[in-house]
Design a protein around this motif. Structure first.
Motif, PDB file in Angstrom:
ATOM      1  N   PRO A  80       0.834  -1.216   0.000  1.00 42.60           N
ATOM      2  CA  PRO A  80       0.000   0.000   0.000  1.00 42.60           C
ATOM      3  C   PRO A  80       0.862   1.257   0.000  1.00 42.60           C
ATOM      4  CG  PRO A  80      -0.860  -1.604   1.552  1.00 42.60           C
ATOM      5  CD  PRO A  80       0.460  -2.134   1.097  1.00 42.60           C
ATOM      6  N   PHE A  81       0.488   2.225  -0.792  1.00 43.14           N
ATOM      7  CA  PHE A  81       1.248   3.468  -0.915  1.00 43.14           C
ATOM      8  C   PHE A  81       1.031   4.343   0.321  1.00 43.14           C
ATOM      9  CE2 PHE A  81       1.487   7.940  -2.315  1.00 43.14           C
ATOM     10  CZ  PHE A  81       2.805   7.960  -2.759  1.00 43.14           C
ATOM     11  N   THR A  82       2.122   4.712   0.981  1.00 41.69           N
ATOM     12  CA  THR A  82       2.009   5.535   2.187  1.00 41.69           C
ATOM     13  C   THR A  82       2.929   6.747   2.188  1.00 41.69           C
ATOM     14  OG1 THR A  82       3.661   4.166   3.336  1.00 41.69           O
ATOM     15  CG2 THR A  82       1.334   3.558   3.610  1.00 41.69           C
ATOM     16  N   SER A  83       3.953   6.756   1.317  1.00 41.57           N
ATOM     17  CA  SER A  83       4.922   7.846   1.357  1.00 41.57           C
ATOM     18  C   SER A  83       5.544   8.098  -0.015  1.00 41.57           C
ATOM     19  CB  SER A  83       6.039   7.512   2.348  1.00 41.57           C
ATOM     20  OG  SER A  83       7.133   8.392   2.199  1.00 41.57           O
ATOM     21  N   PRO A  84       5.794   9.388  -0.362  1.00 45.30           N
ATOM     22  CA  PRO A  84       6.474   9.700  -1.620  1.00 45.30           C
ATOM     23  C   PRO A  84       7.887   9.109  -1.674  1.00 45.30           C
ATOM     24  CG  PRO A  84       5.410  11.645  -0.736  1.00 45.30           C
ATOM     25  CD  PRO A  84       5.355  10.598   0.338  1.00 45.30           C
ATOM     26  N   GLY A  85       8.399   8.740  -0.505  1.00 39.97           N
ATOM     27  CA  GLY A  85       9.720   8.120  -0.453  1.00 39.97           C
ATOM     28  C   GLY A  85       9.710   6.664  -0.861  1.00 39.97           C
ATOM     29  N   ASP A  86       8.528   6.112  -1.063  1.00 43.31           N
ATOM     30  CA  ASP A  86       8.409   4.738  -1.535  1.00 43.31           C
ATOM     31  C   ASP A  86       8.521   4.767  -3.054  1.00 43.31           C
ATOM     32  OD1 ASP A  86       7.762   2.191  -2.251  1.00 43.31           O
ATOM     33  OD2 ASP A  86       5.765   2.187  -1.362  1.00 43.31           O
ATOM     34  N   LEU A  87       9.618   4.282  -3.590  1.00 43.68           N
ATOM     35  CA  LEU A  87       9.876   4.405  -5.020  1.00 43.68           C
ATOM     36  C   LEU A  87       9.301   3.253  -5.836  1.00 43.68           C
ATOM     37  CD1 LEU A  87      13.557   5.717  -4.881  1.00 43.68           C
ATOM     38  CD2 LEU A  87      11.410   6.989  -4.779  1.00 43.68           C
ATOM     39  N   TYR A  88       8.459   2.416  -5.211  1.00 44.29           N
ATOM     40  CA  TYR A  88       7.772   1.344  -5.934  1.00 44.29           C
ATOM     41  C   TYR A  88       6.330   1.282  -5.437  1.00 44.29           C
ATOM     42  CZ  TYR A  88       6.976  -3.304  -8.033  1.00 44.29           C
ATOM     43  OH  TYR A  88       6.497  -4.357  -8.766  1.00 44.29           O
ATOM     44  N   PRO A  89       5.538   2.297  -5.758  1.00 46.88           N
ATOM     45  CA  PRO A  89       4.162   2.347  -5.246  1.00 46.88           C
ATOM     46  C   PRO A  89       3.167   1.577  -6.097  1.00 46.88           C
ATOM     47  CG  PRO A  89       4.650   4.349  -6.428  1.00 46.88           C
ATOM     48  CD  PRO A  89       5.906   3.531  -6.450  1.00 46.88           C
ATOM     49  N   SER A  90       3.567   1.137  -7.290  1.00 42.89           N
ATOM     50  CA  SER A  90       2.641   0.394  -8.150  1.00 42.89           C
ATOM     51  C   SER A  90       3.347  -0.801  -8.785  1.00 42.89           C
ATOM     52  CB  SER A  90       2.060   1.306  -9.232  1.00 42.89           C
ATOM     53  OG  SER A  90       3.077   1.857 -10.041  1.00 42.89           O
ATOM     54  N   THR A  91       2.655  -1.923  -8.833  1.00 39.26           N
ATOM     55  CA  THR A  91       3.219  -3.171  -9.334  1.00 39.26           C
ATOM     56  C   THR A  91       3.539  -3.083 -10.823  1.00 39.26           C
ATOM     57  OG1 THR A  91       1.808  -4.325  -7.747  1.00 39.26           O
ATOM     58  CG2 THR A  91       2.889  -5.665  -9.429  1.00 39.26           C
ATOM     59  N   GLY A  92       4.753  -3.448 -11.173  1.00 37.50           N
ATOM     60  CA  GLY A  92       5.136  -3.465 -12.583  1.00 37.50           C
ATOM     61  C   GLY A  92       5.597  -2.139 -13.149  1.00 37.50           C
ATOM     62  N   ALA A  93       5.726  -1.117 -12.301  1.00 40.64           N
ATOM     63  CA  ALA A  93       6.229   0.172 -12.774  1.00 40.64           C
ATOM     64  C   ALA A  93       7.742   0.075 -12.964  1.00 40.64           C
ATOM     65  CB  ALA A  93       5.904   1.267 -11.765  1.00 40.64           C
ATOM     66  N   PRO A  94       8.320   0.799 -13.938  1.00 39.30           N
ATOM     67  CA  PRO A  94       9.781   0.778 -14.101  1.00 39.30           C
ATOM     68  C   PRO A  94      10.431   1.305 -12.836  1.00 39.30           C
ATOM     69  CG  PRO A  94       8.794   2.564 -15.365  1.00 39.30           C
ATOM     70  CD  PRO A  94       7.670   1.718 -14.875  1.00 39.30           C
ATOM     71  N   THR A  95      11.505   0.681 -12.407  1.00 38.95           N
ATOM     72  CA  THR A  95      12.092   1.053 -11.113  1.00 38.95           C
ATOM     73  C   THR A  95      13.593   0.810 -11.080  1.00 38.95           C
ATOM     74  OG1 THR A  95      11.930   0.680  -8.720  1.00 38.95           O
ATOM     75  CG2 THR A  95      11.694  -1.245 -10.130  1.00 38.95           C
ATOM     76  N   SER A  96      14.274   1.560 -10.230  1.00 43.87           N
ATOM     77  CA  SER A  96      15.694   1.324  -9.965  1.00 43.87           C
ATOM     78  C   SER A  96      15.873   0.617  -8.621  1.00 43.87           C
ATOM     79  CB  SER A  96      16.466   2.652  -9.940  1.00 43.87           C
ATOM     80  OG  SER A  96      15.925   3.522  -8.955  1.00 43.87           O
ATOM     81  N   LEU A  97      14.755   0.312  -7.955  1.00 44.54           N
ATOM     82  CA  LEU A  97      14.831  -0.390  -6.669  1.00 44.54           C
ATOM     83  C   LEU A  97      15.242  -1.846  -6.864  1.00 44.54           C
ATOM     84  CD1 LEU A  97      11.778   0.746  -4.512  1.00 44.54           C
ATOM     85  CD2 LEU A  97      14.091   1.673  -4.587  1.00 44.54           C
ATOM     86  N   ILE A  98      15.939  -2.374  -5.887  1.00 49.46           N
ATOM     87  CA  ILE A  98      16.257  -3.803  -5.856  1.00 49.46           C
ATOM     88  C   ILE A  98      15.688  -4.442  -4.594  1.00 49.46           C
ATOM     89  CG2 ILE A  98      18.296  -3.719  -7.336  1.00 49.46           C
ATOM     90  CD1 ILE A  98      20.046  -3.519  -4.872  1.00 49.46           C
ATOM     91  N   SER A  99      15.086  -3.612  -3.729  1.00 44.84           N
ATOM     92  CA  SER A  99      14.483  -4.108  -2.499  1.00 44.84           C
ATOM     93  C   SER A  99      13.414  -3.122  -2.056  1.00 44.84           C
ATOM     94  CB  SER A  99      15.544  -4.259  -1.410  1.00 44.84           C
ATOM     95  OG  SER A  99      15.013  -4.773  -0.209  1.00 44.84           O
TER      96      SER A  99
END
Length: 262
Positions: A80-99
């Protein structure tokens, strides 16, 4: 034999001011050329190392697909999206996160066990330099980020809508078409990200590889090509706060440019 009177008649001549200035100017020019050459050699070395990194990532994705019925690394479902600091708020969005923020591996984080050198997830031309040791240590514990964007689906929503169907997992041999009707080819690329200083309160900061001059791109066939960024086609610019909601769309557009024209 020269007589002593002749020696006494000669005057010792030193350098004139003009000659000294000319020598200094020549030295300065040579030093500038040397520094330019060193900088160019360093940049070339970083570019070569980055390309090598992406090829290793490509090999890791291929191994993952081999173990998972041909599917590329995907998910998991975004919390669930709770903060702008969450860089993966939607499933399948392009991301640089690894965790994810709870430590769950995401995107290229799912490829780590297939890679000989986990530090290949970090571009040597990253500005500011990535703390690869810290980010890798955070995998499994909290949110961690590499220095490449990974495209594992085409979701551009800021957060998942309740009850929305998840994007289908994509096969490495058939990634479908992008929004321009062109076959999806580009999977991973250099991060070139600029943003407003106001976002620093959420730990969202500018991050640019290779000075933003170009972006290395990994394709689904394992090849790596370099795209010129003179026209900023690979730059994800969120310096205007009103455009924050379109962040994922901007990243996906960069990938679609790398896919090629229709």
């Amino acid at each position: 034999m020269i007589k002593s009177t002749q020696l006494r008649g000669r005057t010792k001549r030193g350098f004139t001011l003009v000659e000294v200035l000319v020598v200094i100017a020549v030295i300065a020019i040579l030093a500038s050329l040397l520094l330019t050459g060193v900088h160019s050699a360093t940049e070339t070395a970083r570019r070569t190392a980055c390309i090598s990194n992406l090829r290793q990532i490509g090999a890791g994705i291929a191994l993952y697909a081999s173990d998972n019925s041909g599917l590329i690394p995907y998910g998991p479902k975004a919390p669930p999206f709770t903060s702008p600091g969450d860089l993966y708020p939607s499933t399948g969005a392009p991301t640089s996160l690894i965790s994810l923020r709870y430590g769950t591996p995401v995107g290229l984080g799912l490829v780590l066990k297939y890679m000989g050198d986990p530090k290949a997830l970090f571009c040597p031309g990253s500005e500011p330099p990535a703390d690869s040791a810290l980010e890798l240590a955070n995998v499994g514990k909290e949110q961690a980020q590499c220095s490449y964007y990974y495209r594992h689906a085409g979701n551009t929503q800021l957060f998942d809508s309740p009850g929305a169907a998840e994007p289908l997992n994509l096969h490495l041999g058939d990634l479908g078409l992008n929004r321009n009707g062109v076959p999806v080819r580009a999977l991973v690329m250099d991060t070139i990200f600029t943003c407003s200083k106001e976002l620093s309160q959420f730990d969202i900061k500018p991050h640019t590889n290779h000075g933003g001059k170009f972006a290395n791109v990994l394709y689904s066939d394992g090849s790596v090509l370099t795209g010129d960024n003179a026209s900023q086609v690979y730059t994800v610019d969120l310096s205007d706060l009103s455009q924050v909601r379109s962040g994922f769309d901007k990243i996906l557009k960069a990938f679609e440019h790398a896919d090629g024209p229709k």
